[in-house]
Enzyme design. Sequence first.
Site, PDB file in Angstrom:
ATOM      1  N   ALA A  19      40.319 -13.831  15.747  1.00 20.24           N
ATOM      2  CA  ALA A  19      40.300 -13.465  17.174  1.00 20.24           C
ATOM      3  C   ALA A  19      41.679 -13.718  17.775  1.00 20.24           C
ATOM      4  O   ALA A  19      41.978 -14.819  18.214  1.00 20.24           O
ATOM      5  CB  ALA A  19      39.230 -14.271  17.909  1.00 20.24           C
TER       6      ALA A  19
ATOM      7  N   GLU B  95      50.942 -14.931  24.103  1.00 19.42           N
ATOM      8  CA  GLU B  95      50.280 -14.683  25.402  1.00 19.42           C
ATOM      9  C   GLU B  95      50.066 -13.187  25.639  1.00 19.42           C
ATOM     10  O   GLU B  95      50.212 -12.680  26.751  1.00 19.42           O
ATOM     11  CB  GLU B  95      51.047 -15.362  26.525  1.00 19.42           C
ATOM     12  CG  GLU B  95      51.126 -16.855  26.220  1.00 19.42           C
ATOM     13  CD  GLU B  95      51.510 -17.731  27.377  1.00 19.42           C
ATOM     14  OE1 GLU B  95      51.219 -17.372  28.523  1.00 19.42           O
ATOM     15  OE2 GLU B  95      52.072 -18.804  27.101  1.00 19.42           O
TER      16      GLU B  95
ATOM     17  N   PHE C  40      46.673 -25.478  24.249  1.00 18.45           N
ATOM     18  CA  PHE C  40      45.655 -24.504  24.624  1.00 18.45           C
ATOM     19  C   PHE C  40      45.183 -23.779  23.364  1.00 18.45           C
ATOM     20  O   PHE C  40      45.983 -23.110  22.695  1.00 18.45           O
ATOM     21  CB  PHE C  40      46.291 -23.506  25.595  1.00 18.45           C
ATOM     22  CG  PHE C  40      45.409 -22.373  26.062  1.00 18.45           C
ATOM     23  CD1 PHE C  40      44.266 -22.613  26.791  1.00 18.45           C
ATOM     24  CD2 PHE C  40      45.765 -21.059  25.802  1.00 18.45           C
ATOM     25  CE1 PHE C  40      43.480 -21.564  27.257  1.00 18.45           C
ATOM     26  CE2 PHE C  40      44.989 -20.002  26.259  1.00 18.45           C
ATOM     27  CZ  PHE C  40      43.842 -20.258  26.994  1.00 18.45           C
TER      28      PHE C  40
HETATM   29  C1  LIG Z   1      54.761 -19.201  17.879  1.00 22.12           C
HETATM   30  C2  LIG Z   1      53.392 -18.846  18.385  1.00 22.12           C
HETATM   31  C3  LIG Z   1      52.775 -19.696  19.288  1.00 22.12           C
HETATM   32  C4  LIG Z   1      51.483 -19.411  19.736  1.00 22.12           C
HETATM   33  N1  LIG Z   1      50.851 -20.301  20.590  1.00 22.12           N
HETATM   34  C5  LIG Z   1      49.542 -20.109  20.907  1.00 22.12           C
HETATM   35  C6  LIG Z   1      48.834 -21.076  21.679  1.00 22.12           C
HETATM   36  O1  LIG Z   1      49.388 -22.075  22.131  1.00 22.12           O
HETATM   37  N2  LIG Z   1      47.516 -20.876  21.894  1.00 22.12           N
HETATM   38  C7  LIG Z   1      46.860 -19.784  21.431  1.00 22.12           C
HETATM   39  O2  LIG Z   1      45.669 -19.667  21.662  1.00 22.12           O
HETATM   40  N3  LIG Z   1      47.518 -18.813  20.721  1.00 22.12           N
HETATM   41  C8  LIG Z   1      48.833 -18.969  20.442  1.00 22.12           C
HETATM   42  N4  LIG Z   1      49.509 -18.019  19.690  1.00 22.12           N
HETATM   43  C9  LIG Z   1      48.786 -16.854  19.233  1.00 22.12           C
HETATM   44  C10 LIG Z   1      49.208 -15.568  19.928  1.00 22.12           C
HETATM   45  O3  LIG Z   1      48.731 -15.553  21.240  1.00 22.12           O
HETATM   46  C11 LIG Z   1      48.660 -14.407  19.065  1.00 22.12           C
HETATM   47  O4  LIG Z   1      49.434 -14.390  17.885  1.00 22.12           O
HETATM   48  C12 LIG Z   1      48.727 -13.076  19.768  1.00 22.12           C
HETATM   49  O5  LIG Z   1      47.836 -13.018  20.847  1.00 22.12           O
HETATM   50  C13 LIG Z   1      48.415 -11.904  18.827  1.00 22.12           C
HETATM   51  O6  LIG Z   1      47.270 -12.146  18.077  1.00 22.12           O
HETATM   52  P1  LIG Z   1      47.326 -11.963  16.470  1.00 22.12           P
HETATM   53  O7  LIG Z   1      48.502 -12.724  15.993  1.00 22.12           O
HETATM   54  O8  LIG Z   1      46.005 -12.299  15.918  1.00 22.12           O
HETATM   55  O9  LIG Z   1      47.625 -10.425  16.254  1.00 22.12           O
HETATM   56  P2  LIG Z   1      46.555  -9.222  16.245  1.00 22.12           P
HETATM   57  O10 LIG Z   1      45.711  -9.293  17.456  1.00 22.12           O
HETATM   58  O11 LIG Z   1      45.887  -9.176  14.928  1.00 22.12           O
HETATM   59  O12 LIG Z   1      47.517  -7.984  16.404  1.00 22.12           O
HETATM   60  C14 LIG Z   1      48.196  -7.368  15.293  1.00 22.12           C
HETATM   61  C15 LIG Z   1      48.856  -6.094  15.839  1.00 22.12           C
HETATM   62  O13 LIG Z   1      47.838  -5.188  16.329  1.00 22.12           O
HETATM   63  C16 LIG Z   1      48.108  -4.849  17.679  1.00 22.12           C
HETATM   64  N5  LIG Z   1      46.864  -4.657  18.416  1.00 22.12           N
HETATM   65  C17 LIG Z   1      45.768  -5.479  18.435  1.00 22.12           C
HETATM   66  N6  LIG Z   1      44.839  -4.987  19.258  1.00 22.12           N
HETATM   67  C18 LIG Z   1      45.348  -3.857  19.793  1.00 22.12           C
HETATM   68  C19 LIG Z   1      44.876  -2.899  20.733  1.00 22.12           C
HETATM   69  N7  LIG Z   1      43.692  -3.000  21.316  1.00 22.12           N
HETATM   70  N8  LIG Z   1      45.692  -1.849  21.044  1.00 22.12           N
HETATM   71  C20 LIG Z   1      46.906  -1.730  20.473  1.00 22.12           C
HETATM   72  N9  LIG Z   1      47.412  -2.608  19.591  1.00 22.12           N
HETATM   73  C21 LIG Z   1      46.647  -3.653  19.249  1.00 22.12           C
HETATM   74  C22 LIG Z   1      48.904  -6.038  18.225  1.00 22.12           C
HETATM   75  O14 LIG Z   1      49.635  -5.690  19.376  1.00 22.12           O
HETATM   76  C23 LIG Z   1      49.783  -6.365  17.021  1.00 22.12           C
HETATM   77  O15 LIG Z   1      50.878  -5.494  16.995  1.00 22.12           O
HETATM   78  C24 LIG Z   1      50.818 -18.251  19.286  1.00 22.12           C
HETATM   79  C25 LIG Z   1      51.470 -17.372  18.417  1.00 22.12           C
HETATM   80  C26 LIG Z   1      52.739 -17.659  17.961  1.00 22.12           C
HETATM   81  C27 LIG Z   1      53.412 -16.693  17.020  1.00 22.12           C
END
Ligand SMILES: Cc1cc2nc3c(=O)[nH]c(=O)nc-3n(C[C@H](O)[C@H](O)[C@H](O)COP(=O)(O)OP(=O)(O)OC[C@H]3O[C@@H](n4cnc5c(N)ncnc54)[C@H](O)[C@@H]3O)c2cc1C
Length: 382
Positions: free
Chosen positions: A128, A361, A121
């Site tokens: 983003a 997620e 997915f």
């Molecule tokens: C091992 C692993 C597997 C994954 N698998 C998938 C997958 O299969 N498919 C997929 O699409 N994605 C996948 N992901 C991505 C995962 O869903 C994202 O890492 C996650 O949603 C967070 O996004 P980001 O890493 O860009 O962090 P960011 O969104 O940049 O967040 C950084 C920090 O800011 C905080 N933050 C951001 N916005 C807000 C807000 N509005 N209010 C308060 N705090 C906020 C967050 O909570 C976090 O602490 C995976 C990630 C990992 C680590």
Amino acid sequence: MILEPELKKFQEEIRSWVEAEIAPQAKELDEIGKFPFDNVKKLAQRGLLGVVVPQEYGGLGKTSRHFAIVIEELARVCGSTCLTVAAHNSLAIGPILKFGNETQKKKYLPDLASGRKIGAFGLTESEAGSDAGGTKTFASLNGNYYSINGSKCFTTNGSVADTYVITARTKKEKDSKSISSFIVERDSKGFSVGKTEKKMGLKGSDTATIIFEEVKVPKENLLGQEGEGFKQFLATLDSGRIGIGAMAVGLAQAALEESLKFAKTREQFDQPIANFQAIQWKLADMATQIEAARLMVHRSAYLKDQGKDFIKQASMAKLFASEVGRMVTYQAIQILGGYGFMSEYPVERFYRDVKLTEIGEGTSEIQRLVIFRQLLKEKNLI
Ligand SMILES: Cc1cc2nc3c(=O)[nH]c(=O)nc-3n(C[C@H](O)[C@H](O)[C@H](O)COP(=O)(O)OP(=O)(O)OC[C@H]3O[C@@H](n4cnc5c(N)ncnc54)[C@H](O)[C@@H]3O)c2cc1C
């Protein structure tokens, strides 16, 4: 937790199967960071790659509670294999099952449910993440094809999958109605796999960037209607959170069992450390937190199976279970003392593996946002 007899029997069967077939590889998969192809083959034969897929499409036709049991039991023995299965079932199969038309279901589900093909997915992009609506990947319609350009990062199963469900913008406007979902096949021209990530945990799980350069996707591979992608990925994540919650419970359960075993045999001051109240209280708290988290996971799965609104409960279950997972695995290391820090014992692996459940997620911060928004909508807060 008391399970109904049929679920209990299912859980016992899954437990003894994963202990025999999946557990023996867990340590090595973590050490060498190898994708568990052999485990995937076995899981496919056992029907666990299509747990909730109806039998008419080649799945087991089980409920979300059965799925939660499968995920918990897998996490209890191997986090990497667990995440592989969770992403395949919830994130790749989930949206096709929920939003696909009959042709798409018939074309894609049998291969995915049987494990002939692996699913992934692609939602997250480098710019983003939590704001997944900020996707930049673009799909423009040219006759019978969409031409997709962009990339997705951190995709679980990204470099090994055959079938991808991805989101892309189909309009330039930056609103929620400008995102659509597509099924993309790996052998599409212009599709490639970029960087494969090295991670702190779940090292056997594959996490990769997938790249789209003028990838031609037939119009028939649009899921639902144009502009429905935002709603669709929110719904996919709602369901996925039941799986991630169950994964955290399984890892915590494994840490509790290891701690208990160790505490009963490790002697200091001429007695097992389990005789010390400080250790007993830690174990009691760990068991209590796990029980509560498991109940929350099963409650959200039950609501989903009943066709009831489960958004708040799934978010709460994932938030609570993942924090319980972190706390329990942390205490497990403490109970094992220096041995807990050593990779000879599995608890440091559980601690590293469970961290993902507070991030993937939807991070814990985003879960709190989801829960608060649901609270605002509710008249009756119970
Ligand atoms: C091992 C692993 C597997 C994954 N698998 C998938 C997958 O299969 N498919 C997929 O699409 N994605 C996948 N992901 C991505 C995962 O869903 C994202 O890492 C996650 O949603 C967070 O996004 P980001 O890493 O860009 O962090 P960011 O969104 O940049 O967040 C950084 C920090 O800011 C905080 N933050 C951001 N916005 C807000 C807000 N509005 N209010 C308060 N705090 C906020 C967050 O909570 C976090 O602490 C995976 C990630 C990992 C680590």
